[in-house]
Design a protein around this motif. Sequence first.
Motif, PDB file in Angstrom:
ATOM      1  N   LYS A 102      58.268 -10.784 -10.235  1.00 38.85           N
ATOM      2  CA  LYS A 102      57.270 -11.663 -10.815  1.00 38.85           C
ATOM      3  C   LYS A 102      57.605 -13.123 -10.491  1.00 38.85           C
ATOM      4  O   LYS A 102      58.775 -13.528 -10.508  1.00 38.85           O
ATOM      5  N   TRP A 117      61.715 -13.888 -11.009  1.00 47.52           N
ATOM      6  CA  TRP A 117      62.642 -13.060 -11.786  1.00 47.52           C
ATOM      7  C   TRP A 117      63.319 -12.058 -10.866  1.00 47.52           C
ATOM      8  O   TRP A 117      62.672 -11.206 -10.253  1.00 47.52           O
ATOM      9  N   ARG A 142      66.526  -6.598 -20.699  1.00 48.86           N
ATOM     10  CA  ARG A 142      66.796  -6.905 -19.304  1.00 48.86           C
ATOM     11  C   ARG A 142      67.905  -7.959 -19.215  1.00 48.86           C
ATOM     12  O   ARG A 142      68.191  -8.668 -20.192  1.00 48.86           O
ATOM     13  N   CYS A 184      57.983 -11.788 -18.926  1.00 52.59           N
ATOM     14  CA  CYS A 184      58.792 -12.788 -18.232  1.00 52.59           C
ATOM     15  C   CYS A 184      58.619 -14.149 -18.897  1.00 52.59           C
ATOM     16  O   CYS A 184      59.573 -14.925 -19.008  1.00 52.59           O
ATOM     17  N   ARG A 227      56.064  -8.292 -17.475  1.00 47.63           N
ATOM     18  CA  ARG A 227      56.939  -7.609 -16.521  1.00 47.63           C
ATOM     19  C   ARG A 227      56.240  -6.379 -15.963  1.00 47.63           C
ATOM     20  O   ARG A 227      55.340  -5.820 -16.595  1.00 47.63           O
TER      21      ARG A 227
END
Length: 286
Positions: free
Chosen positions: A2, A13, A50, A262, A278
């Motif tokens: 992304k 990311w 994450r 994100c 995401r």
Amino acid sequence: MKTMQVGRAKLTWLDGGVTHMDGGAMFGVVPKPLWSRKYPVNEKNQIELRTDPILIDIDGKKMIIDSGIGNNKLTEKELRNYGVKEESKIEQSLNVLGLSRHDIDYVLMTHLHFDHACGLTMWEEDHLVPAFPEAKIFTNATEWEEMRNPNIRSKNTYWEENWKPVEELVHTYQDSVEIVPGLRMIHTSGHSNGHSIIVFEDGDETFIHMADIMPTHAHQNVLWVLAYDDYPVTSVHEKQKWMAYGYERKAWYVFYHDASYCALQFDQDGKVLNELKREPHSYPGE
């Protein structure tokens, strides 16, 4: 991967791996019936987190926020206890972008807990070397001191193998430092004594990375802080300050840990204006 643009800053990311931490610890005194409405929880009471570094390109300078969970840094017991279903694929992510580890100019470490700092070093045959050998590593002076001299509690998260190979690359600051025009690292304390956030402002466009005083979108409430926080009341006060600051500017809030988003942009009242979700992700064995 992304990506998004905020003023002069392009954010991407990278794939830094994933952990699954105890939901109760991640939401502290907040009752499970409240936090579980906002963030999914598995049968082990773990939430997915994450560990994805954010690559930032500003004026040709390339930097990453935090470094991922790394590779082959955790024991089998640690992999199991922390729910690490995938380790880092940062090199592969950079290669897709036509980059390598040598192209990173700065590594911006919000703090040095293992889930943020394991990716600072990597194995080269039987010894550890800097993962980003050309980069200057910025972290707060208080955080760097505790990393090297942890106490009886913090030694479980500040690991020698994550700092010793990179100590010649580390640059510290006290209250704040401007990395490139408009991009600042600002000491907050709270989650750890040396914890910092990252703020970028370019005209009317702003992004704020609150790091682990707001690790996920579900932590937007200023009172929802982690049981892991060394100074939870400080976390509350700093969140209150920087959420008000961001709301006034309709800032984007960008996440390292959040499994669903994100980034989120909030209006003056704290309501979501825009979102960057995401990609759905599945892990081996699921």
